[in-house]
Design a protein around this motif. Structure first.
Motif, PDB file in Angstrom:
ATOM      1  N   LYS A 205      16.410  -5.204  16.894  1.00 51.98           N
ATOM      2  CA  LYS A 205      16.427  -3.765  17.160  1.00 51.98           C
ATOM      3  C   LYS A 205      16.914  -3.064  15.895  1.00 51.98           C
ATOM      4  N   PRO A 206      16.189  -2.043  15.430  1.00 52.43           N
ATOM      5  CA  PRO A 206      16.635  -1.297  14.252  1.00 52.43           C
ATOM      6  C   PRO A 206      17.842  -0.425  14.589  1.00 52.43           C
ATOM      7  N   PRO A 207      18.468   0.168  13.593  1.00 53.86           N
ATOM      8  CA  PRO A 207      19.608   1.055  13.875  1.00 53.86           C
ATOM      9  C   PRO A 207      19.224   2.117  14.913  1.00 53.86           C
ATOM     10  N   THR A 208      20.027   2.184  15.948  1.00 56.69           N
ATOM     11  CA  THR A 208      19.768   3.073  17.067  1.00 56.69           C
ATOM     12  C   THR A 208      21.078   3.684  17.545  1.00 56.69           C
ATOM     13  N   LYS A 209      21.062   4.974  17.791  1.00 59.79           N
ATOM     14  CA  LYS A 209      22.248   5.629  18.356  1.00 59.79           C
ATOM     15  C   LYS A 209      22.282   5.343  19.851  1.00 59.79           C
ATOM     16  N   GLU A 210      23.397   4.784  20.303  1.00 54.78           N
ATOM     17  CA  GLU A 210      23.613   4.473  21.702  1.00 54.78           C
ATOM     18  C   GLU A 210      24.834   5.253  22.177  1.00 54.78           C
ATOM     19  N   PHE A 211      25.082   5.278  23.466  1.00 63.46           N
ATOM     20  CA  PHE A 211      26.234   6.016  23.980  1.00 63.46           C
ATOM     21  C   PHE A 211      27.557   5.452  23.448  1.00 63.46           C
ATOM     22  N   TYR A 212      27.578   4.187  23.093  1.00 65.84           N
ATOM     23  CA  TYR A 212      28.797   3.523  22.621  1.00 65.84           C
ATOM     24  C   TYR A 212      28.905   3.481  21.098  1.00 65.84           C
ATOM     25  N   GLY A 213      27.872   3.921  20.387  1.00 65.42           N
ATOM     26  CA  GLY A 213      27.926   3.913  18.922  1.00 65.42           C
ATOM     27  C   GLY A 213      26.555   3.721  18.309  1.00 65.42           C
ATOM     28  N   TYR A 214      26.553   3.378  17.050  1.00 69.16           N
ATOM     29  CA  TYR A 214      25.339   3.215  16.253  1.00 69.16           C
ATOM     30  C   TYR A 214      25.209   1.740  15.932  1.00 69.16           C
TER      31      TYR A 214
END
Length: 138
Positions: free
Chosen positions: A109-118
């Motif tokens: 998975k490439p860098p992705t903004k998630e609710f818990y962080g990047y």
């Protein structure tokens, strides 16, 4: 009272290949590389900025730890990405992602903004997978 952890193990299919992956691709430093008798090797690496944490790259082989079919079963679990997992952090996820990709690290998975962080997800050459997150300021 326990004050810290100083060793953790990652089970690998081949220690020579794991050495190349963790040292030459991820940039870890070798802490210990020593023979422990016929066919056995104690290999530990550490992140450059965390030398007090030794990561033991443990070969999965029949012997003291794995008896009979357990070694083959464990190799399959690791190879299929169903056993190992860890979380690493870096200061600049996008730059680290590009650097590691250029060295041949395979990302799930490439860098992705998630609710818990990047975060980005990658696998080592044995099948263990890891989250790589950007260190939060503050």
């Amino acid at each position: 009272m326990i004050t810290k952890m100083n060793h953790v193990s990652i089970f690998v299919l081949d220690q020579d290949s794991a050495y190349d992956f963790y040292v030459n691709k991820l940039g870890f430093k070798v802490h210990t590389d020593a023979s422990m008798g016929p066919g056995m090797r104690w290999l530990t690496v550490c992140p450059p900025e965390q030398p007090e944490l030794e990561i033991s790259l443990m070969a999965i082989q029949e012997g003291m730890m794995f008896k009979g079919e357990a070694a083959a079963q464990m190799r399959e679990l690791v190879k299929n990405g169903t056993f190992g997992f860890g979380v690493f952090q870096c200061n600049d996820l996008n730059a680290t992602y590009e650097e590691l990709k250029a060295k041949g690290v395979v990302f799930k998975k490439p860098p992705t903004k998630e609710f818990y962080g990047y975060e980005a997800l990658f696998a080592d050459d044995s099948g263990n997978w890891f989250s790589l997150g950007e260190k939060k300021e503050g």
